[in-house]
Design a protein around this motif. Sequence first.
Motif, PDB file in Angstrom:
ATOM      1  N   ILE A  45       6.868  18.429  34.365  1.00 43.61           N
ATOM      2  CA  ILE A  45       6.345  19.142  35.524  1.00 43.61           C
ATOM      3  C   ILE A  45       4.904  19.556  35.268  1.00 43.61           C
ATOM      4  O   ILE A  45       4.018  19.363  36.105  1.00 43.61           O
ATOM      5  CB  ILE A  45       7.226  20.377  35.841  1.00 43.61           C
ATOM      6  N   LEU A  46       4.629  20.105  34.080  1.00 35.45           N
ATOM      7  CA  LEU A  46       3.272  20.555  33.771  1.00 35.45           C
ATOM      8  C   LEU A  46       2.298  19.382  33.752  1.00 35.45           C
ATOM      9  O   LEU A  46       1.177  19.498  34.258  1.00 35.45           O
ATOM     10  CB  LEU A  46       3.255  21.302  32.432  1.00 35.45           C
TER      11      LEU A  46
ATOM     12  N   VAL B 209       0.245  21.717  28.527  1.00 36.93           N
ATOM     13  CA  VAL B 209       1.605  22.066  28.104  1.00 36.93           C
ATOM     14  C   VAL B 209       1.504  23.118  27.010  1.00 36.93           C
ATOM     15  O   VAL B 209       1.241  22.806  25.855  1.00 36.93           O
ATOM     16  CB  VAL B 209       2.347  20.812  27.596  1.00 36.93           C
ATOM     17  N   THR B 210       1.679  24.362  27.371  1.00 34.24           N
ATOM     18  CA  THR B 210       1.558  25.458  26.404  1.00 34.24           C
ATOM     19  C   THR B 210       2.914  26.140  26.232  1.00 34.24           C
ATOM     20  O   THR B 210       3.753  26.090  27.132  1.00 34.24           O
ATOM     21  CB  THR B 210       0.538  26.511  26.882  1.00 34.24           C
ATOM     22  N   PRO B 211       3.117  26.766  25.079  1.00 32.99           N
ATOM     23  CA  PRO B 211       4.404  27.451  24.830  1.00 32.99           C
ATOM     24  C   PRO B 211       4.693  28.516  25.882  1.00 32.99           C
ATOM     25  O   PRO B 211       5.837  28.709  26.265  1.00 32.99           O
ATOM     26  CB  PRO B 211       4.194  28.113  23.463  1.00 32.99           C
ATOM     27  N   ARG B 212       3.658  29.202  26.378  1.00 33.17           N
ATOM     28  CA  ARG B 212       3.886  30.255  27.371  1.00 33.17           C
ATOM     29  C   ARG B 212       4.417  29.674  28.687  1.00 33.17           C
ATOM     30  O   ARG B 212       5.356  30.206  29.270  1.00 33.17           O
ATOM     31  CB  ARG B 212       2.576  31.006  27.650  1.00 33.17           C
TER      32      ARG B 212
ATOM     33  N   VAL C 147       8.062  30.479  30.305  1.00 31.45           N
ATOM     34  CA  VAL C 147       8.255  31.049  31.642  1.00 31.45           C
ATOM     35  C   VAL C 147       9.223  30.180  32.433  1.00 31.45           C
ATOM     36  O   VAL C 147      10.154  30.677  33.076  1.00 31.45           O
ATOM     37  CB  VAL C 147       6.912  31.175  32.396  1.00 31.45           C
ATOM     38  N   MET C 148       9.055  28.873  32.348  1.00 24.67           N
ATOM     39  CA  MET C 148       9.931  27.978  33.093  1.00 24.67           C
ATOM     40  C   MET C 148      11.346  28.019  32.539  1.00 24.67           C
ATOM     41  O   MET C 148      12.314  28.017  33.295  1.00 24.67           O
ATOM     42  CB  MET C 148       9.385  26.548  33.043  1.00 24.67           C
ATOM     43  N   ARG C 149      11.465  28.067  31.220  1.00 25.56           N
ATOM     44  CA  ARG C 149      12.799  28.109  30.626  1.00 25.56           C
ATOM     45  C   ARG C 149      13.527  29.376  31.064  1.00 25.56           C
ATOM     46  O   ARG C 149      14.700  29.357  31.456  1.00 25.56           O
ATOM     47  CB  ARG C 149      12.712  28.087  29.094  1.00 25.56           C
TER      48      ARG C 149
END
Lengths: 151, 151
Positions: free
Chosen positions: A9-10, A17-20, A24-26
């Motif tokens: 999606i990103l 594609v960042t961990p944050r 948030v999506m997870r």
Amino acid sequence: MEQEQGREILRRLRLKVTPRRLEVMRCLGEEQAYLSAEEVWNRIRPVLGSIGLPTVYRILDELAEAQVVTRIFRSDRTQYYFLCPNQEHHHHFICESCRRVEDVDRCNLDGVAGEIARRSGGLVTSHILQINGVCGECSRLGEGGRGRDAA
Amino acid sequence: MEQEQGREILRRLRLKVTPRRLEVMRCLGEEQAYLSAEEVWNRIRPVLGSIGLPTVYRILDELAEAQVVTRIFRSDRTQYYFLCPNQEHHHHFICESCRRVEDVDRCNLDGVAGEIARRSGGLVTSHILQINGVCGECSRLGEGGRGRDAA
DNA sequence: TGTTTAAATGAAAGTTATTTTTGTTTATAC
DNA sequence: GTATAAACAAAAATAACTTTCATTTAAACA
């Protein structure tokens, strides 16, 4: 929401594609319910170690802009967010008791645009439709039950 | 909105008939468009001599609660208000350019409640439907035109 | 695999719509 | 007229966001 789905999606949105962003999506994907920005923040802070609230707002705004996240309207002037990767045109049924969200495919609004055009020459560009109520599970809990938002 | 109509509405709502309430209704009734609380305040202050902004908020909330006034949703997290004495179930078409509001009688949502009940046992209690677009007049002004909210 | 660079982020401060509180005034029932 | 509950003013408070700016990091490319 699998991590790989989040990455896709990103990438589709041309966002890094960042961990944050993934977290948030997870977090939102783990729920079938809507959350406020601050609620998302409180849930992902322990996981990420640290993240600023403005970052959460920025990420949610980006995802809402891209229609991966839907904004939910309530009268408490707080914005709520619901992860909904379903890109077909549809609407949402919101439980007033437990915040659960269900998709509603039916949308009979095509006729409305025609009516408006015919009557006054107006042009419809978008619409907000949100259906409020009490979900099946909360209904079955009966009057004695108390949802997440109950007093 | 005639003054006598305003008095009747207030009496029906068991609210005291005060100059401030009448003036808020008169101000909103003069427009075919929606206004923010602060905009209402700025328009009625010269007429009333003095009125506090919290009073305007209280009056608008009361009238919205009684469904004499409709809340309009925009993404700037400001609440807008539109006087709509039409008590039949209906919805609104909002011009994004000039803020004009038109009633839309058509509402095909009856089937949705049945679908939700059948599928998951949920119960629909209310819905938000707001149709956004450009009204006939603004459309005819063409691309060169600029509405009240244009940059 | 380094290097570069634009995008992403944190921290702190700022903004603003709306609400609360408290003391005074006023509409209405009697 | 008078009593009384509701309305109101003024000021301060609240809370949801937003902005700014200095720092870090993902990803394109050498």
